[in-house]
Motif scaffolding. Sequence first.
Motif, PDB file in Angstrom:
ATOM      1  N   ARG A  16       0.741  -1.387   0.291  1.00 12.02           N
ATOM      2  CA  ARG A  16       0.093  -0.347  -0.036  1.00 12.02           C
ATOM      3  C   ARG A  16       0.851   1.550   0.137  1.00 12.02           C
ATOM      4  O   ARG A  16       0.805   1.757  -0.453  1.00 12.02           O
ATOM      5  CB  ARG A  16      -1.176  -0.217   1.133  1.00 12.02           C
ATOM      6  N   THR A  20      -0.345   4.333   6.830  1.00  7.90           N
ATOM      7  CA  THR A  20      -0.219   3.641   5.948  1.00  7.90           C
ATOM      8  C   THR A  20      -1.666   4.141   5.077  1.00  7.90           C
ATOM      9  O   THR A  20      -1.658   4.030   3.558  1.00  7.90           O
ATOM     10  CB  THR A  20      -0.241   2.038   6.427  1.00  7.90           C
ATOM     11  N   PRO A  21      -2.427   3.658   5.583  1.00  8.39           N
ATOM     12  CA  PRO A  21      -4.316   3.962   5.467  1.00  8.39           C
ATOM     13  C   PRO A  21      -3.930   5.517   4.566  1.00  8.39           C
ATOM     14  O   PRO A  21      -5.186   5.725   3.096  1.00  8.39           O
ATOM     15  CB  PRO A  21      -5.172   3.743   5.284  1.00  8.39           C
ATOM     16  N   LYS A  79      -1.088   5.876   1.408  1.00  5.84           N
ATOM     17  CA  LYS A  79      -1.245   5.038   0.032  1.00  5.84           C
ATOM     18  C   LYS A  79      -2.782   5.900   0.021  1.00  5.84           C
ATOM     19  O   LYS A  79      -3.320   6.473  -1.269  1.00  5.84           O
ATOM     20  CB  LYS A  79      -2.314   4.007   0.668  1.00  5.84           C
ATOM     21  N   ALA A  80      -3.779   6.084   0.378  1.00  5.29           N
ATOM     22  CA  ALA A  80      -5.420   6.830   0.198  1.00  5.29           C
ATOM     23  C   ALA A  80      -5.099   8.515  -0.630  1.00  5.29           C
ATOM     24  O   ALA A  80      -5.175   9.180  -0.914  1.00  5.29           O
ATOM     25  CB  ALA A  80      -6.562   6.907   1.064  1.00  5.29           C
ATOM     26  N   THR A 110     -10.094   3.421  -1.594  1.00  5.68           N
ATOM     27  CA  THR A 110      -9.741   4.481  -0.816  1.00  5.68           C
ATOM     28  C   THR A 110     -10.665   4.339   0.453  1.00  5.68           C
ATOM     29  O   THR A 110     -10.256   4.624   1.420  1.00  5.68           O
ATOM     30  CB  THR A 110     -10.113   6.506  -1.748  1.00  5.68           C
ATOM     31  N   GLN A 169      -9.179   2.082   2.633  1.00  9.81           N
ATOM     32  CA  GLN A 169      -8.295   2.227   3.366  1.00  9.81           C
ATOM     33  C   GLN A 169      -8.654   2.715   4.574  1.00  9.81           C
ATOM     34  O   GLN A 169      -8.975   3.474   5.500  1.00  9.81           O
ATOM     35  CB  GLN A 169      -7.154   3.753   2.658  1.00  9.81           C
ATOM     36  N   ASP A 205      -9.939   1.016   7.591  1.00 17.66           N
ATOM     37  CA  ASP A 205      -8.546   0.278   7.782  1.00 17.66           C
ATOM     38  C   ASP A 205      -8.972   1.416   9.151  1.00 17.66           C
ATOM     39  O   ASP A 205      -8.094   1.070   9.972  1.00 17.66           O
ATOM     40  CB  ASP A 205      -7.743  -0.623   7.116  1.00 17.66           C
TER      41      ASP A 205
END
Lengths: 584, 584
Positions: free
Chosen positions: B287, B385-386, B389-390, B435, B438, B441
């Motif tokens: 990610r 991380t989310p 990533k998003a 998204t 994420q 998450d």
Amino acid sequence: MRFVLFDVLGAEAQFQRMGFTDATRDVLDAVLDEAARFTETVLAPLNGVGDREGCKLDQATGKVTTPPGFKQAYTQFVEGGWSGLTSPAEFGGQGMPHAAGVPLKEMIDAANLAWGNFPLLSHGATEALLHHGEAWQQEAFLKPLVEGRWTGTMCLTEPHCGTDLGLLRTRAEPQADGSYAITGTKIFITAGEHDFTDNIVHLVLARLPDAPAGSKGISLFVVPKRRVDRDGKVGDANAVRCGSLEHKMGIHASATCVLNFDGAEGYLIGHPHKGLAAMFTMMNTARLAVGLQGLGLSDRALQNALRYSRERLQMRAPAGPMFPAKPADPIIVHPDVRRMLLTCKALVEGGRMMGYDAALQVDIAHHAPDHAERKLADDLVGFVTPIVKACLTEWGVECTYHALQCFGGHGYIAEHGMEQLARDARITTLYEGTTGIQALDLLGRKIMQMQGAGLKVFLGQVAAFCDAHGNDPALADFIAPLREKAAQWQQITMQVGKRAAANPDEIGAASYDYLMYSGYVVLAYWWARSVAAAEASAQPQAFKDDKRATARFYFARILPRTLAHAAAIESGSAGLPELDVAIA
Amino acid sequence: MRFVLFDVLGAEAQFQRMGFTDATRDVLDAVLDEAARFTETVLAPLNGVGDREGCKLDQATGKVTTPPGFKQAYTQFVEGGWSGLTSPAEFGGQGMPHAAGVPLKEMIDAANLAWGNFPLLSHGATEALLHHGEAWQQEAFLKPLVEGRWTGTMCLTEPHCGTDLGLLRTRAEPQADGSYAITGTKIFITAGEHDFTDNIVHLVLARLPDAPAGSKGISLFVVPKRRVDRDGKVGDANAVRCGSLEHKMGIHASATCVLNFDGAEGYLIGHPHKGLAAMFTMMNTARLAVGLQGLGLSDRALQNALRYSRERLQMRAPAGPMFPAKPADPIIVHPDVRRMLLTCKALVEGGRMMGYDAALQVDIAHHAPDHAERKLADDLVGFVTPIVKACLTEWGVECTYHALQCFGGHGYIAEHGMEQLARDARITTLYEGTTGIQALDLLGRKIMQMQGAGLKVFLGQVAAFCDAHGNDPALADFIAPLREKAAQWQQITMQVGKRAAANPDEIGAASYDYLMYSGYVVLAYWWARSVAAAEASAQPQAFKDDKRATARFYFARILPRTLAHAAAIESGSAGLPELDVAIA
């Protein structure tokens, strides 16, 4: 569409008082039904093949072939009488009001945007000829355009100039017979060459030999693909040729041509050096039309995403299985999927009121019995046009984004058609003036130069509506925030005006955020009106509840974007540091 | 990149204390130079041809041919030793820290995202085998993967399940020799088949015969394209075949395969039924890698738009000509163009700090001498991380949008490459978890289930930074708003937590806006740190001024988006009416 036209806008009564005696509810209902049938069964099935095949240019002949089925669909369109739906009866049209043509336009754009670009440009040519053409020009060109036997183009852009037309170089040399020889290269010409019709009527901006420099030296010419004499007789091929087709991100089936004029025979339209002004008279309706493109694509995307979200089974609802007999719940049970769908719904249904009302105001500006009312509507049209164009297209990009996102990875592959909608939508914030240009038109021209005449008209409508519904329990959640936003809008406008008087950079620094801020307040007004109209209507209770729930969603989740835009406006040009502008 | 690595993050000292003795500034500088040379001269020139030609499948043989030049570029990549830059030396890698590989990754993504997808997936396979593989599996598969002689895939998705892997149906039948026969169809398999290498290592999720239903019955298998025995000997073709390639909106050169496994020979990795957990250990870095894709594309788009905005002459600056000798001024003089460019600049340079620090935290989580520090870093990695990533991918979509917009209509045609960047960027908010996923998450797992452990670590860093710079005149404009946002973030988190305890729908209702809110506050922290790091550095004054000006722009024009997100969060699930969820 019917709710917007009849319940919200009261279009039937409006049309009747403006003398459109044929535009009754019955007739309009039949038009909507037939338009739906034509666009659903003829145009929509061609959208995918148009994207895959695109238009093809034969370099040897300069001829363009449209995708399979496109030409036949156009023939059906012409035979169905759609071409001249809103054009004057004296030139073969059906004389319906502009606003009655708008649902057809939205349906075409939803079904097949690229196909819709072929007839679209005929409207601009028709308007230019109606308002500025000599009698013989109207005779020779208007009837075939209105009847759809020919199509039109608008030839403005050149390789080195798009927004800044003052730089254009195409030349027009006067000939002994009163015609002009047009020479130059135009680019990005939509429907510049195709196989739908025998002739194409190019409206071309060019410079006369004695033209002053800049934008005050530009004249407008009509240059047909095949020569047309003063008696309307069609002759041989004119010296204009398609040099290439652009490879584009989307609208592959829309022929975007480089046109080379090599001494082509043309005729002056209107006065010498006044071409830009003539062109600008077409601009409002062309821009409203592009706004509707954003709306049509958004609606199509939403419909697809709704269907997929009801069908696709994945995970369980947060509070536990809602469909325990199925292996998983449909994804529409997930609040975040609802957020995306509702965002589209609020922008689409709200945008439709905004877009349709702008069209109705165009009719009022031309046909209202009272001169003062026509003037107010004209101010309003000028004011809302950049908002409608920019917001409906920006929202088109946003809605096709959300709708694709609902499909997950399946949205990214061609199979479901969602990625095409996203690619097609991307042109709409660019052509007919980018969003940035709309923003400058709104703040620089409509607010600053014209002292906010249109804003005053609009705010007057908002105030009247709020006064009328101030004690209406159905509107209790909406009137106070609407009043508040309208007041803040006025305040922001005054602040920006003051700053801009001291520093011209302030207009450009605020323009985009001012435009979007305006769009969201305008939409809040329409959502409040939607609730009021639903309540007052004979619609079923579920319909009324749906409108109220969507309005609540809009006020709670989308209108707060104005907070961010207001903060950005307030920060002014000081927050926009110079980047190194040195050029070689 | 150097500023972020060395001045902001102090990476050299960090690497040294973690025992990466080779990762000195000199070595890293040389790596950056070489990576730039390789990506600029080899990969970037292939980006356009990759988009035009795409990958081709020979249906008769199931073989996939990559676009011209792609295979040769991969050979150069492998010969240059890039493949194993951050892999353990014992398997043929160069043992550099993860964070030292991140600039290479960003450069590859900026130069040629589709090409970058081929080596990318090898990393996931490498990690899975490193953490969960038996000794013989590591011997047989790891070295060829690290050296780049083979590539890897992750085979998760099936036609009816993507996000919801509990639904997957691919079967694994135990064989007498201890291997498994894998049967099923996997879709959306990136680099599932190609001509770069002789063998491909598929990591496949499948169900054993005795598997419990749902996500607790999924096991992980290694299934090579060509059979590999326990001695590492490569045999004949395995029963896995590419059935088709997807037609996608972008990344045309990335082979997105349907893979049909028809009793293919595979080996269990890790424990039976624990495949999902094993797969998830790879998820964070995968990610973060996709986040870097968004960053790379944004940076490329910004560079192109900056160049174009300095070259394209159109209109005059608001206050009058800035380049009177030219026919018009470059469009960069217009405040609205600067707004778009600065938005990209603030998101790219800020996003780079965010993304690179996440990678550094991965190193710290694995290699810091102190256990407690490793634990904190691990919490932090899970938490950011989310967000990385998003946000980096959403901003990738946004930045490619703004940058294309700077080109006007020229951005929409293929010639300038801008529309490809926009199409390529669009996948990044979808794959490796959308998204929306994420967001769940972050809020559902990292905040609610893990009680915000990572958020506490992050807020601790923010508080420490604010305390350290509370009286620093260079930071005067930034510390107070940063403190305020951090406090609001905590408050919002507690509110959402309270509501979610009562109603599980509240998590999904708030998750997207909570995620974006978080991203903007995180970026505010990084922009404040950027100003502090620039001040403390030996960078020239112009560089320091540039960072401060961009930080100001960020705080004035982008951070206020938190206002809209906070309002949306506050409105809760009550503002998300049920849409009709009836399914057939």
